[in-house]
Design a protein around this motif. Structure first.
Motif, short mmCIF file in Angstrom:
data_model
loop_
_atom_site.label_atom_id
_atom_site.label_comp_id
_atom_site.label_asym_id
_atom_site.label_seq_id
_atom_site.Cartn_x
_atom_site.Cartn_y
_atom_site.Cartn_z
N THR A 1 0.85 -1.20 0.00
CA THR A 1 0.00 0.00 0.00
C THR A 1 0.88 1.24 0.00
OG1 THR A 1 -1.61 1.32 1.22
CG2 THR A 1 -0.23 -0.10 2.54
N LYS A 2 0.41 2.26 -0.70
CA LYS A 2 1.15 3.54 -0.73
C LYS A 2 0.72 4.43 0.43
CE LYS A 2 3.36 2.57 -4.52
NZ LYS A 2 4.72 2.05 -4.35
N LYS A 3 -0.42 4.08 1.04
CA LYS A 3 -1.01 4.94 2.07
C LYS A 3 -0.10 5.10 3.30
CE LYS A 3 -4.86 5.73 0.00
NZ LYS A 3 -5.02 7.03 -0.60
N LEU A 4 0.60 4.02 3.66
CA LEU A 4 1.41 4.07 4.88
C LEU A 4 2.67 4.93 4.72
CD1 LEU A 4 1.05 0.38 6.10
CD2 LEU A 4 -0.07 2.40 7.03
N GLN A 5 2.89 5.38 3.48
CA GLN A 5 4.04 6.28 3.25
C GLN A 5 3.92 7.55 4.08
OE1 GLN A 5 5.62 5.78 -1.19
NE2 GLN A 5 3.55 6.57 -1.16
N ILE A 6 2.71 7.85 4.51
CA ILE A 6 2.51 9.07 5.32
C ILE A 6 3.47 9.10 6.51
CG2 ILE A 6 0.62 8.08 6.72
CD1 ILE A 6 -0.59 10.96 6.65
N PHE A 7 3.72 7.94 7.10
CA PHE A 7 4.54 7.92 8.32
C PHE A 7 6.01 8.24 8.05
CE2 PHE A 7 0.83 5.31 9.54
CZ PHE A 7 0.48 5.98 10.69
N ASP A 8 6.40 8.26 6.76
CA ASP A 8 7.79 8.58 6.42
C ASP A 8 8.00 10.05 6.10
OD1 ASP A 8 8.85 6.07 6.75
OD2 ASP A 8 8.43 5.44 4.69
N ILE B 1 -2.79 13.69 5.11
CA ILE B 1 -1.63 14.48 5.57
C ILE B 1 -2.10 15.60 6.49
CG2 ILE B 1 0.33 15.93 4.85
CD1 ILE B 1 0.48 14.30 2.26
N ASP B 2 -3.19 16.26 6.11
CA ASP B 2 -3.70 17.36 6.95
C ASP B 2 -4.10 16.84 8.33
OD1 ASP B 2 -3.34 19.09 4.87
OD2 ASP B 2 -5.46 19.17 4.28
N ALA B 3 -4.74 15.68 8.35
CA ALA B 3 -5.18 15.12 9.64
C ALA B 3 -3.96 14.77 10.52
CB ALA B 3 -6.01 13.87 9.41
N ALA B 4 -2.94 14.22 9.89
CA ALA B 4 -1.73 13.86 10.66
C ALA B 4 -1.06 15.12 11.20
CB ALA B 4 -0.76 13.08 9.77
N TYR B 5 -1.00 16.14 10.34
CA TYR B 5 -0.35 17.39 10.77
C TYR B 5 -1.11 18.01 11.95
CZ TYR B 5 1.91 21.91 10.59
OH TYR B 5 2.60 23.03 10.92
N LEU C 1 6.88 15.55 9.91
CA LEU C 1 5.41 15.61 9.98
C LEU C 1 4.93 15.63 11.44
CD1 LEU C 1 2.60 15.52 8.68
CD2 LEU C 1 2.81 13.04 8.53
N PHE C 2 5.55 14.80 12.26
CA PHE C 2 5.11 14.72 13.66
C PHE C 2 6.14 15.41 14.57
CE2 PHE C 2 3.39 10.86 11.60
CZ PHE C 2 2.04 11.08 11.83
N ARG C 3 5.62 16.28 15.43
CA ARG C 3 6.52 17.01 16.33
C ARG C 3 7.10 16.09 17.40
NH1 ARG C 3 3.37 21.71 18.39
NH2 ARG C 3 3.57 22.34 16.23
N ASP C 4 6.27 15.19 17.90
CA ASP C 4 6.73 14.28 18.96
C ASP C 4 5.88 13.01 18.95
OD1 ASP C 4 4.31 15.10 20.06
OD2 ASP C 4 5.24 16.61 21.32
N MET C 5 6.19 12.10 19.87
CA MET C 5 5.50 10.81 19.88
C MET C 5 4.05 10.94 20.37
SD MET C 5 7.48 8.85 18.37
CE MET C 5 6.65 7.28 18.55
N ALA C 6 3.76 12.03 21.11
CA ALA C 6 2.37 12.24 21.55
C ALA C 6 1.50 12.50 20.31
CB ALA C 6 2.31 13.42 22.51
#
Ligand code: SIN
Length: 332
Positions: A102-109, A324-328, A113-118
């Motif tokens: 799946t290409k969808k999980l590329q979001i995590f790379d 991407i917007d939701a993750a941000y 994108l993520f400031r911290d683990m929270a």
């Protein structure tokens, strides 16, 4: 004649169910082979061992878990293929290693994108996180849960303070096009290589650097062959625990619920280990004095963000802008 045909068919179906499930044909316990690539003293290693213990405690005699660490059974590049063939029942590859499925999980790379683990935790626990967990279904795989390792740091044979320092260097990456684009953005050369080869590649100077979490840099001794580690926290290394649909549905429903509960508890335990290790293993590397840790001031960090962030747009179509917007937003 007809009766003979039916009995043969039933026997064949039963035999293939046994093979898929890993169950011993002679009525022994069903075996879940859990394959992973890291050391046993890592978040994933400890999670897998905890899972094995919990299943033994609750389903002993019926289902047993066998854990194969350090790429002993399969490397991450082969494990999903092997799972679909029924040669292994569970694994927890890094989220960067699913792009063939799946290409969808590329979001995590996506870098920065993520400031911290929270923020990662918040996103993974959201409806969008559930949607991504289900993204492998069409390929016959079931995402059972996420597991943390942590944020990645850049290790190198040369000090890396600003992006220009990476110009022309070779970095090992996991098998992800996003990670390749991330290093190309700083004019470096990315090389997709299995985890099991990284230490030797660094030791023999076939490559100049790599990106990983404190626990992987420590447990695989990368810090002994990399004189500099930049504390960049630029990306994420987390996992998805997966099984095949065929195997999962072959586990009797009541037992399946117990296996899932045991896995959820093991994941919670693994996440605690991950949090602790991200601090403790960093400290052990500092204490070893083998590697200098470079911290970035805001202006230096912003330079990395500026050159790497355009990668988001490159993959927006494959991942989905809404995703991407939701993750941000999980940073807020
Ligand atoms: C892992 O943590 O499972 C391996 C990560 C890597 O390949 O760098």
């Amino acid at each position: 004649m007809m009766f003979k045909k039916i009995t043969t068919l039933v026997a064949t179906a039963a035999l293939s169910a046994c093979l898929v499930s890993g169950a011993a044909i002679a009525g022994g316990p069903m075996t879940i082979k859990f394959s992973h690539v890291v050391a046993e003293n890592t978040p994933k290693g400890q999670m897998a061992n905890k899972f094995k213990d919990l299943v033994a405690e609750r389903l002993g005699g019926k289902i047993q878990v066998e854990v194969f660490p350090n790429s002993q059974l399969f490397g991450d590049n082969k494990v999903l293929e092997a799972m679909l063939l029924g040669d292994v029942q569970m694994a927890a590859p890094a989220l960067s290693k699913f792009s063939r499925y799946t290409k969808k999980l590329q979001i995590f790379d996506l870098p920065f994108l993520f400031r911290d683990m929270a923020a990662v935790e918040k996103f993974q626990n959201s409806a969008k996180g559930d949607e991504l967990l289900a993204s492998l279904q069409k390929k016959g795989l079931v995402g059972l849960g996420y597991l943390h390792n942590g944020l990645k740091q850049l290790s190198s044979s040369q000090p890396l303070t600003v992006p220009a320092d990476a110009d022309g260097l070779k970095f090992r990456i996991m098998s992800s096009d996003v990670l390749a684009a991330q290093f190309k953005a700083v004019n470096a050369t990315p090389l997709k290589k299995p985890f099991s080869e990284v230490f030797t590649l660094l030791q023999t100077k076939a490559i100049d650097g790599q990106e990983n979490t404190w626990s992987n840099i420590f447990s695989k001794k990368f810090f002994e062959v990399q004189p500099y580690i930049t504390e960049s926290n630029h990306g994420l290394l987390d996992y998805m625990i997966v099984t095949s649909k065929e195997f999962w549905m072959s586990v009797p429903e009541a037992d399946r619920a117990i296996v899932k509960k045991s896995l959820d508890e093991a994941i919670a335990f693994g996440n605690e280990v991950a949090l602790k290790k991200s601090q403790d293993d960093r400290q052990k590397i500092v204490a070893s004095k083998r590697s200098e840790i470079i911290t970035l001031d805001d202006a230096q960090r912003n330079q990395w963000v500026e050159v790497m962030k355009p990668v988001w747009e490159e993959f927006e179509k494959e991942i989905g802008k809404d995703m991407i917007d939701a993750a941000y937003k999980s940073n807020m």
